[in-house]
Design a protein around this motif. Structure first.
Motif: not given
Length: 170
Positions: A19-23, A46, A49-50, A53-54, A66
């Motif tokens: 999930k962390a790598q999706t952005f 995105k 969200d990153w 969640d990170t 970011t």
């Protein structure tokens, strides 16, 4: 039993990593015209969200990139107007990383509710994001207001606090 626990931990770690790598922070983005902002809305969500969640301790360079992208987008966005009041300042004073968390929650709500935007609900989304991040981060600095709000949120009374106290905190 031990093998099951190890397997669950491994699956959770893999899911988080995936999930962390999706952005990916957009490169060479341009934010000058109104249309420029609209085309990055999905990236903004995105990125929000990153960041949510990170954990703060991971991927410091990507976190800075970011934050810079989101800050530039939010500051110039024709569709998002965030006001930081005393409550938000008090929530974020000991953990300044949480100011972006508030702005992210507010912005995500604004983008996902364009036709039925409600400033009070956007503020509540921002506060909820701050509470969730505060609870997630084990190395946060203690904040009495956020400790109180965490309890209020668990009791399902955050909307009540927002209606009565959000604009009154000094």
């Amino acid at each position: 039993m031990k093998k099951i626990i190890i397997l669950l931990v491994a699956i959770a770690a893999f899911a988080f990593t995936a999930k962390a790598q999706t952005f990916h922070v957009p490169e060479n983005y341009t934010l000058k015209e109104k249309a420029d902002y609209a085309k990055y809305e999905e990236d903004v969500i995105k990125g929000i969200d990153w960041l949510q969640d990170t954990p703060w301790a991971l991927e410091e360079q990507k976190r800075m990139e970011t934050n810079a992208f989101l800050m530039k987008w939010i500051q110039g966005s024709p569709s998002v107007n965030i006001e930081i009041n005393n409550s938000v300042a008090k929530m974020t004073e000991k953990n300044p990383q949480l100011i972006m968390t508030f702005m992210g929650g507010f912005t995500k709500y604004a983008l996902q509710n364009k036709s039925a935007f409600d400033k009070n609900k956007a503020n509540q989304a921002g506060v909820k994001s701050v509470i969730d991040k505060y609870v997630l981060e084990t190395d946060h600095k203690n904040n009495s207001l956020l400790n109180k709000l965490t309890k209020i949120d668990k009791e399902g009374k955050l909307a009540d606090w927002m209606a009565s106290d959000f604009n009154k905190t000094k």
